[in-house]
Motif scaffolding. Structure first.
Motif, short mmCIF file in Angstrom:
data_model
loop_
_atom_site.label_atom_id
_atom_site.label_comp_id
_atom_site.label_asym_id
_atom_site.label_seq_id
_atom_site.Cartn_x
_atom_site.Cartn_y
_atom_site.Cartn_z
N SER A 89 109.37 63.73 -77.43
CA SER A 89 108.77 62.96 -76.43
C SER A 89 109.34 62.08 -75.78
O SER A 89 111.15 62.54 -75.80
CB SER A 89 108.67 61.19 -78.21
N ILE A 90 109.79 61.74 -74.38
CA ILE A 90 110.61 61.60 -73.44
C ILE A 90 109.67 60.66 -73.31
O ILE A 90 109.34 60.50 -73.27
CB ILE A 90 111.07 63.00 -72.46
N GLY A 91 110.90 59.61 -72.11
CA GLY A 91 110.30 58.54 -71.39
C GLY A 91 110.30 59.25 -69.85
O GLY A 91 110.29 59.97 -69.54
N ASP A 92 110.93 57.64 -69.18
CA ASP A 92 110.62 57.86 -68.13
C ASP A 92 112.02 57.20 -67.04
O ASP A 92 112.59 57.47 -66.06
CB ASP A 92 109.82 56.67 -67.39
N ARG A 93 113.07 57.07 -68.58
CA ARG A 93 114.70 56.72 -67.75
C ARG A 93 115.36 57.52 -68.17
O ARG A 93 115.32 57.50 -69.35
CB ARG A 93 114.63 55.05 -68.22
N ASN A 94 116.54 57.48 -67.82
CA ASN A 94 118.04 58.21 -67.61
C ASN A 94 118.30 57.48 -68.28
O ASN A 94 118.41 55.87 -67.75
CB ASN A 94 118.85 59.24 -66.28
N THR A 259 114.28 55.10 -54.74
CA THR A 259 114.58 55.98 -55.66
C THR A 259 112.80 56.62 -55.68
O THR A 259 112.06 55.91 -56.02
CB THR A 259 115.00 55.61 -56.62
N PRO A 260 112.56 57.74 -55.49
CA PRO A 260 112.07 58.01 -55.00
C PRO A 260 111.54 58.43 -57.18
O PRO A 260 111.91 58.85 -57.72
CB PRO A 260 112.36 60.00 -54.86
N VAL A 261 110.19 59.06 -57.07
CA VAL A 261 109.36 58.62 -57.88
C VAL A 261 110.17 60.51 -58.82
O VAL A 261 109.59 61.51 -58.02
CB VAL A 261 107.54 58.38 -58.11
N ASN A 262 109.87 60.67 -59.81
CA ASN A 262 110.12 61.75 -60.70
C ASN A 262 109.44 62.12 -60.97
O ASN A 262 108.42 62.13 -62.13
CB ASN A 262 111.02 61.91 -61.98
N ALA A 263 108.05 63.02 -60.31
CA ALA A 263 107.05 63.17 -60.42
C ALA A 263 107.18 64.53 -61.67
O ALA A 263 105.90 64.69 -62.13
CB ALA A 263 106.43 64.12 -58.80
N ALA A 264 108.27 65.04 -62.13
CA ALA A 264 108.00 66.23 -62.59
C ALA A 264 107.97 65.86 -64.19
O ALA A 264 107.64 65.73 -64.92
CB ALA A 264 109.29 67.03 -62.43
N VAL A 265 109.08 64.42 -64.41
CA VAL A 265 109.10 63.48 -65.51
C VAL A 265 107.90 63.21 -65.82
O VAL A 265 107.24 62.82 -66.81
CB VAL A 265 110.08 62.30 -65.74
N ARG A 266 107.32 63.02 -64.95
CA ARG A 266 105.81 61.74 -65.13
C ARG A 266 104.98 62.85 -65.59
O ARG A 266 104.30 62.03 -66.98
CB ARG A 266 105.22 61.21 -64.01
N GLU A 267 105.08 64.02 -64.96
CA GLU A 267 103.78 64.81 -65.92
C GLU A 267 104.53 65.59 -66.85
O GLU A 267 103.15 65.25 -67.61
CB GLU A 267 104.26 66.52 -64.52
N ALA A 268 105.02 65.66 -67.91
CA ALA A 268 106.07 66.09 -68.39
C ALA A 268 106.04 65.14 -69.55
O ALA A 268 105.93 65.56 -71.15
CB ALA A 268 107.63 66.41 -68.78
N GLY A 270 103.37 62.70 -69.83
CA GLY A 270 102.08 62.40 -69.87
C GLY A 270 101.58 61.33 -69.30
O GLY A 270 100.21 60.48 -69.09
N GLY A 271 102.09 60.24 -68.52
CA GLY A 271 102.19 59.32 -67.49
C GLY A 271 101.70 59.54 -66.10
O GLY A 271 100.80 58.45 -66.34
N GLY A 272 101.60 60.33 -65.25
CA GLY A 272 100.89 60.75 -64.55
C GLY A 272 101.09 59.30 -63.13
O GLY A 272 102.29 59.22 -63.96
N GLU A 273 101.12 59.80 -62.43
CA GLU A 273 101.06 59.28 -60.64
C GLU A 273 101.03 57.79 -61.12
O GLU A 273 101.55 57.13 -60.58
CB GLU A 273 100.16 59.61 -59.54
N ALA A 274 99.81 57.30 -61.82
CA ALA A 274 99.82 55.87 -61.89
C ALA A 274 100.68 54.62 -63.09
O ALA A 274 100.53 53.94 -62.86
CB ALA A 274 98.31 55.54 -62.01
N ALA A 275 101.59 55.85 -63.49
CA ALA A 275 102.29 54.49 -64.69
C ALA A 275 103.80 54.58 -64.08
O ALA A 275 105.32 54.86 -64.05
CB ALA A 275 102.64 56.04 -65.63
N ALA A 276 103.77 53.58 -62.79
CA ALA A 276 104.09 53.05 -62.92
C ALA A 276 105.55 52.21 -63.35
O ALA A 276 104.93 51.79 -63.93
CB ALA A 276 104.58 51.60 -61.25
#
Length: 392
Positions: A89-94, A259-268, A270-276
């Motif tokens: 499991s990984i999240g969206d934040r550093n 700050t730009p969306v980290n699209a690579a993390v979102r893809e990894a 499972g959040g996807g582009e819509a998971a703001a």
């Protein structure tokens, strides 16, 4: 607390313990204070579901209390966000550094209507105690099912049991919530020690007249503290100069810097582009839509050795961060390009809440001034981490 009481504690999974501040955390660790107990707990992997992760896993004392692990997801995701105890499991934040976290005021709304303080990127916990109690129960982090389960793990260790009863009363384990709170208090007590905030960087030594800055570092210092030449101090200065002793290099406010969306993390994950990521608006104490996309201003202490950067780990290099800020003060086409990707900086979220006033202070910076600011930021590295500057 019983003055002078000394207890010896055996910490399970000794392999998880590391050499810390010149003292090896060995199998037999002396617990003579709540702070000592907090140290043992901080390094104990038994407080996670699979007994693989401790507080120190994501806040390693070897790397500025940050997480430099390879999370296994490959570049550019690896290192940007932390891997959980379940190994997948990984999240969206550093994971922000725990260095100097003790100085953040409790989360509150100021009279001017601005939110300030707290812990985590969104301030969802008011203080260090709240922060310490969060990760063990987070399914993406240490993954324990309940406070009672965590307390059960504590009670597996008879030396913990003795220490808790000594410091918090003989009935401390009668109520799981109370015992869990005592655990969080102990970890927070350890995090409030000078181990986490020694104020012994090159900058601190400079203030005391013990070292002299290079011309480049001095230029960076002048630029940093002057709102005529940069926008750095709009958010990263707490104390007035001259001197600024014990400066934490954050005003503890919340801002949206685009700050730009980290699209690579979102893809990894499972959040996807819509998971703001709502930022401050994700805090249950905040309901104002104008706070969407705002994140807590982090300390710049040890910033040169605790990358990657921003709340989502989108940037690898500190110089890139300075260039990202510089884009707001220049019309040069080259300033709109991320040097790490060769492409536009990328899509941001919640453009309507950008801190435009703060971001547009000061003129555009040329390469000489960008490099000077980076050189100054490196002087904010604690003495015990200065060897990491060459590694990075």
């Amino acid at each position: 607390m019983l003055a002078g009481c000394r207890l010896h504690v055996f910490v399970f999974s000794v392999s998880a313990l590391v050499s810390f501040s010149g003292v090896a955390l060995a199998e037999n660790l002396t617990i003579g204070s709540v702070e000592d107990l907090g140290k043992a707990l901080f390094f104990d992997v038994n407080l996670s579901k699979n007994r693989t992760q401790s507080c120190a896993t994501c806040h390693s004392p070897e790397t500025g209390f940050s997480d430099q692990r390879d999370n296994g997801f490959g570049e550019p995701v690896s290192g940007a966000v932390s891997l959980g105890d379940d190994g997948k499991s990984i999240g969206d934040r550093n994971a922000p550094t725990a260095s100097y976290a003790r100085f953040s005021p409790s989360f509150h709304l100021r009279e001017d209507g601005e939110y300030i303080g707290g812990q985590f990127w969104d301030g969802r916990e008011a203080d260090l105690e709240g922060q310490a109690g969060g990760p063990p129960l987070n399914p993406l982090e240490m993954g324990m099912a309940s406070k009672a389960d965590v307390v059960g793990r504590l009670q597996e260790n008879p030396y913990y049991v003795a220490a808790f009863k000594t410091f918090f009363g003989k009935e401390i384990f009668d109520d799981p919530d109370t015992a869990y709170g005592a655990m969080a208090k102990s970890i927070a007590a350890f995090e409030r020690t000078d181990v986490f905030s020694p104020f012994d960087s090159r900058y601190d030594r400079y203030l005391k007249g013990k070292v002299k800055f290079t011309d480049q570092e001095e230029l960076g210092r002048v630029l940093f503290f002057s709102d005529q030449f940069s926008n750095c101090n709009q958010c990263h200065q707490l104390r007035k100069i001259p001197g600024a002793e014990r400066e934490t290099f954050t005003n503890y406010e919340y801002h949206n810097i685009g700050t730009p969306v980290n699209a690579a993390v979102r893809e990894a994950n499972g959040g996807g582009e819509a998971a703001a990521d709502l930022g401050l608006l994700a805090n249950s104490a905040v309901s104002d839509p104008a706070q969407a996309g705002k994140f807590k201003v982090p300390t710049l202490r040890n910033v040169a050795v605790t990358g990657p950067y921003m709340h989502n780990g989108i940037f690898e290099d500190l110089r890139t961060v300075v260039l990202f800020y510089n884009q707001y003060n220049t019309t040069a086409p080259s300033a709109k390009i991320n040097p790490e990707t060769g492409r536009h900086w990328g899509r941001t979220e919640f453009e309507k809440t950008l801190s435009t006033e703060e971001l547009t202070v000061g003129p555009a910076l040329d390469d000489k001034r960008v490099d000077a600011l980076v050189a100054f930021l490196k002087t904010l590295t604690d003495a015990r981490y200065e060897h990491l500057l060459e590694d990075r």
